[in-house]
Scaffold this active site. Structure first.
Site, PDB file in Angstrom:
ATOM      1  N   ARG A 166      47.706  39.889  45.797  1.00  0.00           N
ATOM      2  CA  ARG A 166      46.573  39.674  44.872  1.00  0.00           C
ATOM      3  C   ARG A 166      46.912  38.617  43.824  1.00  0.00           C
ATOM      4  NH1 ARG A 166      45.632  42.032  48.398  1.00  0.00           N
ATOM      5  NH2 ARG A 166      44.476  43.944  48.764  1.00  0.00           N
ATOM      6  N   SER A 241      38.577  47.568  43.557  1.00  0.00           N
ATOM      7  CA  SER A 241      39.796  48.104  42.915  1.00  0.00           C
ATOM      8  C   SER A 241      40.007  47.438  41.562  1.00  0.00           C
ATOM      9  CB  SER A 241      41.017  47.809  43.783  1.00  0.00           C
ATOM     10  OG  SER A 241      40.825  48.332  45.060  1.00  0.00           O
ATOM     11  N   GLU A 337      43.629  44.093  38.382  1.00  0.00           N
ATOM     12  CA  GLU A 337      43.325  43.120  39.432  1.00  0.00           C
ATOM     13  C   GLU A 337      42.111  42.275  39.027  1.00  0.00           C
ATOM     14  OE1 GLU A 337      43.212  44.734  43.499  1.00  0.00           O
ATOM     15  OE2 GLU A 337      41.489  43.451  43.883  1.00  0.00           O
TER      16      GLU A 337
HETATM   17  C1  LIG Z   1      32.901  46.846  46.364  1.00  0.00           C
HETATM   18  C2  LIG Z   1      34.021  45.836  46.241  1.00  0.00           C
HETATM   19  C3  LIG Z   1      35.061  45.852  47.136  1.00  0.00           C
HETATM   20  C4  LIG Z   1      36.108  44.932  47.048  1.00  0.00           C
HETATM   21  N1  LIG Z   1      37.114  44.982  47.954  1.00  0.00           N
HETATM   22  C5  LIG Z   1      38.123  44.092  47.899  1.00  0.00           C
HETATM   23  C6  LIG Z   1      39.187  44.144  48.852  1.00  0.00           C
HETATM   24  O1  LIG Z   1      39.195  44.953  49.762  1.00  0.00           O
HETATM   25  N2  LIG Z   1      40.185  43.231  48.731  1.00  0.00           N
HETATM   26  C7  LIG Z   1      40.204  42.287  47.741  1.00  0.00           C
HETATM   27  O2  LIG Z   1      41.143  41.485  47.711  1.00  0.00           O
HETATM   28  N3  LIG Z   1      39.203  42.216  46.828  1.00  0.00           N
HETATM   29  C8  LIG Z   1      38.171  43.084  46.884  1.00  0.00           C
HETATM   30  N4  LIG Z   1      37.158  43.035  45.957  1.00  0.00           N
HETATM   31  C9  LIG Z   1      37.221  42.039  44.889  1.00  0.00           C
HETATM   32  C10 LIG Z   1      36.394  40.751  45.167  1.00  0.00           C
HETATM   33  O3  LIG Z   1      35.406  40.967  46.125  1.00  0.00           O
HETATM   34  C11 LIG Z   1      37.270  39.596  45.608  1.00  0.00           C
HETATM   35  O4  LIG Z   1      38.278  39.344  44.661  1.00  0.00           O
HETATM   36  C12 LIG Z   1      36.466  38.322  45.835  1.00  0.00           C
HETATM   37  O5  LIG Z   1      37.291  37.323  46.403  1.00  0.00           O
HETATM   38  C13 LIG Z   1      35.825  37.773  44.566  1.00  0.00           C
HETATM   39  O6  LIG Z   1      34.950  36.739  44.937  1.00  0.00           O
HETATM   40  P1  LIG Z   1      33.819  36.225  43.978  1.00  0.00           P
HETATM   41  O7  LIG Z   1      33.228  35.020  44.609  1.00  0.00           O
HETATM   42  O8  LIG Z   1      32.880  37.320  43.671  1.00  0.00           O
HETATM   43  O9  LIG Z   1      34.657  35.817  42.688  1.00  0.00           O
HETATM   44  P2  LIG Z   1      34.203  35.917  41.167  1.00  0.00           P
HETATM   45  O10 LIG Z   1      34.167  37.339  40.752  1.00  0.00           O
HETATM   46  O11 LIG Z   1      32.995  35.110  40.927  1.00  0.00           O
HETATM   47  O12 LIG Z   1      35.452  35.220  40.472  1.00  0.00           O
HETATM   48  C14 LIG Z   1      36.712  35.851  40.452  1.00  0.00           C
HETATM   49  C15 LIG Z   1      37.723  34.913  39.799  1.00  0.00           C
HETATM   50  O13 LIG Z   1      37.907  33.773  40.625  1.00  0.00           O
HETATM   51  C16 LIG Z   1      37.519  32.573  39.942  1.00  0.00           C
HETATM   52  N5  LIG Z   1      36.836  31.754  40.926  1.00  0.00           N
HETATM   53  C17 LIG Z   1      35.810  32.136  41.715  1.00  0.00           C
HETATM   54  N6  LIG Z   1      35.461  31.128  42.521  1.00  0.00           N
HETATM   55  C18 LIG Z   1      36.270  30.098  42.237  1.00  0.00           C
HETATM   56  C19 LIG Z   1      36.383  28.766  42.726  1.00  0.00           C
HETATM   57  N7  LIG Z   1      35.585  28.290  43.676  1.00  0.00           N
HETATM   58  N8  LIG Z   1      37.315  27.956  42.174  1.00  0.00           N
HETATM   59  C20 LIG Z   1      38.138  28.402  41.190  1.00  0.00           C
HETATM   60  N9  LIG Z   1      38.074  29.646  40.691  1.00  0.00           N
HETATM   61  C21 LIG Z   1      37.152  30.486  41.210  1.00  0.00           C
HETATM   62  C22 LIG Z   1      36.627  33.034  38.807  1.00  0.00           C
HETATM   63  O14 LIG Z   1      36.618  32.109  37.731  1.00  0.00           O
HETATM   64  C23 LIG Z   1      37.260  34.362  38.452  1.00  0.00           C
HETATM   65  O15 LIG Z   1      38.391  34.168  37.636  1.00  0.00           O
HETATM   66  C24 LIG Z   1      36.094  43.955  46.022  1.00  0.00           C
HETATM   67  C25 LIG Z   1      35.022  43.918  45.125  1.00  0.00           C
HETATM   68  C26 LIG Z   1      33.988  44.841  45.234  1.00  0.00           C
HETATM   69  C27 LIG Z   1      32.836  44.773  44.268  1.00  0.00           C
END
Ligand SMILES: Cc1cc2nc3c(=O)[nH]c(=O)nc-3n(C[C@H](O)[C@H](O)[C@H](O)COP(=O)(O)OP(=O)(O)OC[C@H]3O[C@@H](n4cnc5c(N)ncnc54)[C@H](O)[C@@H]3O)c2cc1C
Length: 341
Positions: A166, A241, A337
């Site tokens: 992570r 998480s 996380e």
């Molecule tokens: C129900 C649920 C289940 C989940 N299960 C998992 C799992 O099994 N495993 C896991 O690893 N994660 C899990 N997650 C967490 C999440 O889905 C991941 O971390 C996902 O990759 C976040 O993507 P996002 O586009 O929503 O990022 P955001 O929430 O929009 O951003 C997260 C971070 O990344 C940065 N960021 C986003 N996009 C970019 C970009 N293009 N360039 C630079 N920085 C960027 C943002 O500034 C922020 O700091 C879960 C979340 C939920 C709600």
């Protein structure tokens, strides 16, 4: 063309459903727009937040006093292929799960265990998303990112991304400095490495009488297991998480085990083990606890939830209390996380 907006409500753009207003807001559909954006001098100094699906963020203030850049860069391009592998360049604004389904349909292996993780492709390298025995780092060839300070694009080969559990360069030293525009994946076309050992996948396949292992069978199993276990953010605000599973030394584990005989673990290497954070939180009595509008999910101790109209600062306060309590009970520090904003 850039359409810069002011005072935009982000409530529907984060899966916790937290109210937060962005002072400035822009959506980016093409990587080149980022250069044009920074030609607006007054934006140079603004704090920047790249927003994907908002599924790993906790807004702790009502106002984000800076520039939110929503990533909407789409597109999947085949860069090259041979008999064994296919290299895809994917726009960072593609939905992660849609991308996984695309790969499964095209018979491209490597990301099927990561089915149904919310969010965007561009955020996947950020924390090296992982689930059910797989991590995205094992499929990433390179990451292309725009560096705000220099106004230039840079390619990071996999080894330069400093991927860990992570973790990545982008979540640490590179935090808030880059906009990831594309991710290049190397996926298998045949001799797929099918992983069914982890997290009840095998039991599910047996229960469903699926004898022939395929990328689709694994993806379907992961989807079904996740749907049965994890709260749907569309129904109840959460970011998956909240804490990472802590790594401790084997020595510390052996000592703790004398007092807590049932403490589970999984080996990291010969000297270290990981302890499930959910177990530590549950044993500390937090599972299912609610505090006004926020709480710890009733089925998943690792998931903090917003029952509606809760505040990010209340969730952060709850998380901090859990951290302190787990540390005092077990001497283990839980790290968050979720990205705190
Ligand atoms: C129900 C649920 C289940 C989940 N299960 C998992 C799992 O099994 N495993 C896991 O690893 N994660 C899990 N997650 C967490 C999440 O889905 C991941 O971390 C996902 O990759 C976040 O993507 P996002 O586009 O929503 O990022 P955001 O929430 O929009 O951003 C997260 C971070 O990344 C940065 N960021 C986003 N996009 C970019 C970009 N293009 N360039 C630079 N920085 C960027 C943002 O500034 C922020 O700091 C879960 C979340 C939920 C709600």
């Amino acid at each position: 063309m850039i359409h810069l907006q002011e005072n935009i409500d982000l409530t529907l753009l984060n899966t916790f459903g937290l109210q937060c207003t962005a002072r400035y807001f822009v959506s980016i559909q093409k990587a080149e727009q980022l250069k044009a954006l920074l030609e607006l001098d007054f934006l140079q100094k603004e704090t920047k937040l790249v927003l994907g699906g908002g599924s790993n963020l906790l807004f702790t203030k009502n106002i984000f006093d800076g520039l939110v850049i929503k990533n909407e860069i789409k597109g999947i391009e085949i860069l090259k292929e041979n008999d064994d592998h296919c290299w895809l360049k994917v726009g960072a604004g593609e939905g992660w799960h849609d991308f996984v389904l695309y790969c499964v349909k095209q018979q491209l292996g490597g990301v099927e265990n990561l089915s149904l993780i919310p969010g965007s492709v561009g955020a996947a390298p950020m924390q090296n998303i992982g689930a059910y025995g797989a991590e995205v780092k094992d499929t990433i060839e390179s990451v292309t990112a725009f560096e705000f300070e220099k106004g230039t694009f840079r390619d990071f080969p996999n080894q330069e991304c400093a991927f860990g559990y992570r973790e990545s360069y982008f979540k640490n030293e590179g935090k808030n400095r880059y906009f990831i525009t594309h991710v290049c994946f190397k996926l298998s076309k045949r001799n797929h490495i099918i992983k069914t050992e982890y997290g009840a996948i095998k039991e599910f396949l047996t229960k469903m009488n699926i004898n022939e292992l395929s990328l689709k069978a694994v993806s379907d199993a992961v989807i079904a297991i996740r749907q049965s276990k994890l709260p749907d953010p569309a129904k109840i605000g959460n970011a998956g998480s909240f804490f990472k599973n802590p790594t401790i030394t084997l020595e510390q584990y052996e000592i703790l085990k004398q007092k807590h005989a049932a403490m589970p673990m999984f080996a990291v290497d010969a000297l270290h083990v990981k302890v499930p954070a959910a177990w530590l939180i549950e044993q500390s009595g937090w599972k299912g606890k609610t505090f006004d509008k926020v709480g710890v999910h009733t089925q998943q101790a690792l998931v903090l939830v917003n029952y509606g109209h809760g505040k990010g600062k209340d969730i952060l306060e709850l998380a901090t209390k859990i951290q302190a309590n787990v540390e005092s009970n077990f001497g283990i520090k839980l790290n968050m996380e979720v990205n705190i904003v």
